[in-house]
Design an enzyme around this catalytic site. Structure first.
Site, PDB file in Angstrom:
ATOM      1  N   TYR A 104     -13.907 -16.026   2.343  1.00  0.00           N
ATOM      2  CA  TYR A 104     -13.799 -17.261   4.111  1.00  0.00           C
ATOM      3  C   TYR A 104     -14.166 -16.563   5.361  1.00  0.00           C
ATOM      4  CZ  TYR A 104     -11.549 -20.781   5.354  1.00  0.00           C
ATOM      5  OH  TYR A 104     -10.599 -21.997   6.277  1.00  0.00           O
ATOM      6  N   ARG A 157     -15.160 -30.382  13.438  1.00  0.00           N
ATOM      7  CA  ARG A 157     -14.663 -29.529  13.812  1.00  0.00           C
ATOM      8  C   ARG A 157     -14.265 -27.770  13.341  1.00  0.00           C
ATOM      9  NH1 ARG A 157     -10.411 -25.718  15.110  1.00  0.00           N
ATOM     10  NH2 ARG A 157      -9.937 -26.602  13.047  1.00  0.00           N
ATOM     11  N   LYS A 175     -11.563 -22.465   1.426  1.00  0.00           N
ATOM     12  CA  LYS A 175      -9.793 -22.819   1.302  1.00  0.00           C
ATOM     13  C   LYS A 175      -9.445 -22.988  -0.639  1.00  0.00           C
ATOM     14  CE  LYS A 175      -6.924 -23.320   4.613  1.00  0.00           C
ATOM     15  NZ  LYS A 175      -7.640 -22.839   6.267  1.00  0.00           N
ATOM     16  N   GLU A 246      -8.436 -30.688   6.740  1.00  0.00           N
ATOM     17  CA  GLU A 246      -9.163 -29.185   6.587  1.00  0.00           C
ATOM     18  C   GLU A 246     -10.188 -29.210   8.200  1.00  0.00           C
ATOM     19  OE1 GLU A 246      -9.445 -25.612   7.661  1.00  0.00           O
ATOM     20  OE2 GLU A 246      -7.565 -26.637   6.451  1.00  0.00           O
ATOM     21  N   ASP A 270      -3.988 -26.984   9.453  1.00  0.00           N
ATOM     22  CA  ASP A 270      -4.693 -26.163  10.439  1.00  0.00           C
ATOM     23  C   ASP A 270      -4.063 -26.412  11.813  1.00  0.00           C
ATOM     24  OD1 ASP A 270      -8.204 -25.653  10.097  1.00  0.00           O
ATOM     25  OD2 ASP A 270      -8.074 -28.044   9.985  1.00  0.00           O
TER      26      ASP A 270
END
Length: 565
Positions: A104, A157, A175, A246, A270
């Site tokens: 990650y 993003r 994730k 996400e 987020d």
């Protein structure tokens, strides 16, 4: 509480031969017993020696160490994941400190940027706008029928890297790997999804290897109608699933969360996950520094959806500690690229409007400018806590940190921007500029700081301390929604496991070796709160704990028995 060791029942499966070896969820590789090799037509397809999973993991660890770059290590681990998922999770859990930053953040950022270049094998679901009328068929093609957790992105993003188009798929994959490694959720229950709505990244559009839809991003009604089609299709296929949004762009993240959080069990990591882990860290840091969070003045650099989400949760927590809403809001100051958010500032976003300071209350501030910079705010507010969610490197300057320390003997400084290249200041600098007095937590992993012969461990304010436990708690309790109170109970539980609070030294957050224990504790707190909130059926504490233990998957091979389809 540790899960009770229970004997794994045999698994009856219809697959055999090369098909079985190509099934990552079931493949054991060289660990198939001789009896299984005979029963599943594997004789001669594997080397003679039957190995244990630990022997396989040791070989994989040796191979892993042979790779010199983080991206090559990431590619290697993804290859194991796509070949033998049980081995992948045993290896990762054996070396979580080393491998979490590889599977990650920060390495996943580079993997997203190079997704089309390093692509090897399909994982998850790719839903392009071109295929919007086939949504139900696409989800029916998913071979795992009992999906319990979906992580979805549209790639706009990605971390602090911006629009990565279809390359954003690396984020849901990574994730969900942490949902399993840290939260014990079986990989058979997870599904990564990317909504391919085009890209505005010209570099990707010009790349001959780019695998996504070569079109500018759809927007406005087209975009929201497409997302809604996806949500309705998910509800039809898996009505009880937990859906995590996400890395959606700021303009879409909060509207999507507000629209769907009461329609399907969903949350935005987020916004809410980052807020929960940050608040948990701040509760612990405040106790370690002396006092409660409600006694602290807080300045944010970055007033996007993530920063504002953290601020709102801090305000809710300080109200729980006894402040009125008005008093709680007066202690939080939001600074963006245009300066301090005030009620006189034009063009505020909807989620920013409740976080402004009244300009009339700032008349006695020491400043000559109409635009109140971060330095102006720090000089006048004299904050105890400074949080960076700007996505811009170097904005916590020496002057700003020293000014903060001048008025706060034990400042709490949290540069949370990801990846490492976007951090507002390095822990090394913050420790030096505060003469070793700052409590530092970062968004990306950093090595301990050595300053004047003293070692300062740096806590990573990692959402992985929160979202796996939330997911496990939702699954175990059968919660139909994720409420703000469930998130706050996760924060409080995380703070209770702070070594700095418990022992007076060490990290402000738990060590990664304890993350499964922390996730189970958070799962219990979240499940209990879900029952109290009426979004889960009430059971005894013992029954809830048993459900958590029953749902906690371990990376161990099960004995196979042959059956027909």
């Amino acid at each position: 509480m540790e899960p009770k060791t229970k004997k794994q029942r045999s698994l009856y499966i219809p697959y055999a031969g090369p098909v079985l070896l190509e099934f990552p969820l079931l493949n054991k590789g060289s660990a198939f017993s001789m009896e299984e090799r005979r029963n599943f037509n594997l004789l001669g397809l594997l080397p003679e020696v039957v190995e244990t999973i630990e022997e396989q993991a040791e070989r994989a660890w040796i191979q892993y160490q042979g790779f010199k770059t983080e991206i090559d290590k990431h590619i290697y681990l993804r290859n194991i994941q796509d070949t033998n998922e049980t081995l992948f999770y045993r290896l990762v859990n054996n070396h979580l400190d080393e491998m979490m930053p590889v599977i990650y953040t920060p390495t996943v950022g580079a993997a997203c940027e190079r997704f089309s270049e390093i692509y090897r094998r399909s994982r998850g679901v790719f839903i392009s706008y071109q295929n919007r009328h086939n949504m139900d068929d696409i989800l029916q093609n998913v071979p795992n029928h009992n999906i319990k957790v979906i992580v979805v992105t549209d790639g706009e993003r990605i971390l602090g890297l911006g629009d990565q188009g279809i390359g954003g798929m690396g984020i849901p994959i990574g994730k969900l790997s942490l949902y399993t490694a840290c939260g014990g959720i079986s990989p058979a229950y997870t599904l990564p999804v990317v909504l391919d709505v085009g890209t505005n990244n010209q570099q990707l559009l010009n790349d001959p290897l780019y695998m996504g839809w070569r079109n500018p991003r759809i927007t406005d009604d087209e975009y929201y109608e497409f997302v809604d089609e996806f949500i309705q299709a998910v509800k039809q296929r898996w009505p009880d699933v937990l859906l995590q949004f996400e890395d959606f762009a700021q303009k879409n993240a909060m509207p999507l969360l507000n629209r769907y959080r009461n329609e399907i069990c969903s949350f935005n990591d987020d916004i809410q996950g980052t807020a929960a882990v940050t608040v948990g860290t701040l509760i612990a840091a405040s106790r370690a520094a002396g006092g409660q969070l409600s006694e602290k003045k807080i300045v944010f650099l970055g007033a996007g959806s993530a920063g504002c989400g953290i601020a709102e949760m801090i305000i809710a927590q300080t109200q729980r500690e006894g402040l009125s809403e008005e008093a709680a809001r007066q202690k939080v100051f939001m600074v963006d690229r245009f300066g301090l958010l005030t009620d006189k500032m034009p063009n505020l976003l909807p989620f920013q409007t409740k976080l402004v300071q009244k300009r009339e209350n700032l008349s006695d501030w020491d400043t000559d400018s109409d635009v109140l910079s971060l330095l102006d705010v720090v000089r006048n507010v004299k904050p105890d806590i400074l949080i960076g969610v700007s996505g811009q490197t170097g904005l916590f300057t020496e002057e700003i940190i020293r000014e903060m320390h001048k008025h706060c003997p034990r400042p709490i400084v949290m540069p949370l921007s990801n990846p490492t290249s976007r951090v507002e200041a390095t822990p090394q600098d913050i420790i030096a500029w505060t003469e070793g007095n700052a409590l530092v937590a970062t968004g990306s992993p950093f090595n301990p700081v050595v300053w004047k012969d003293k070692i300062y461990p740096i806590a990573q304010c990692n959402n992985a301390f929160i979202f796996p436990g939330i997911g496990l708690g939702v699954i175990a309790s059968g919660a139909s929604r994720i409420t703000d109170e469930m998130l706050m109970s996760a924060s409080e539980t995380l703070a209770q496991y702070s070594p700095l609070v418990l022992n007076g030294e060490g990290l402000v957050l738990p060590e990664l070796k304890d993350i499964q224990k922390v996730s189970r504790a958070i799962a219990f707190a979240v499940g209990k709160m879900a029952q109290q909130q009426g979004v889960a059926v009430k059971t005894s504490a013992e029954a809830l704990q048993q459900a958590i233990d029953d749902n906690f998957w371990q990376a161990e091979y099960r004995d196979y028995r042959r059956t027909s389809i």
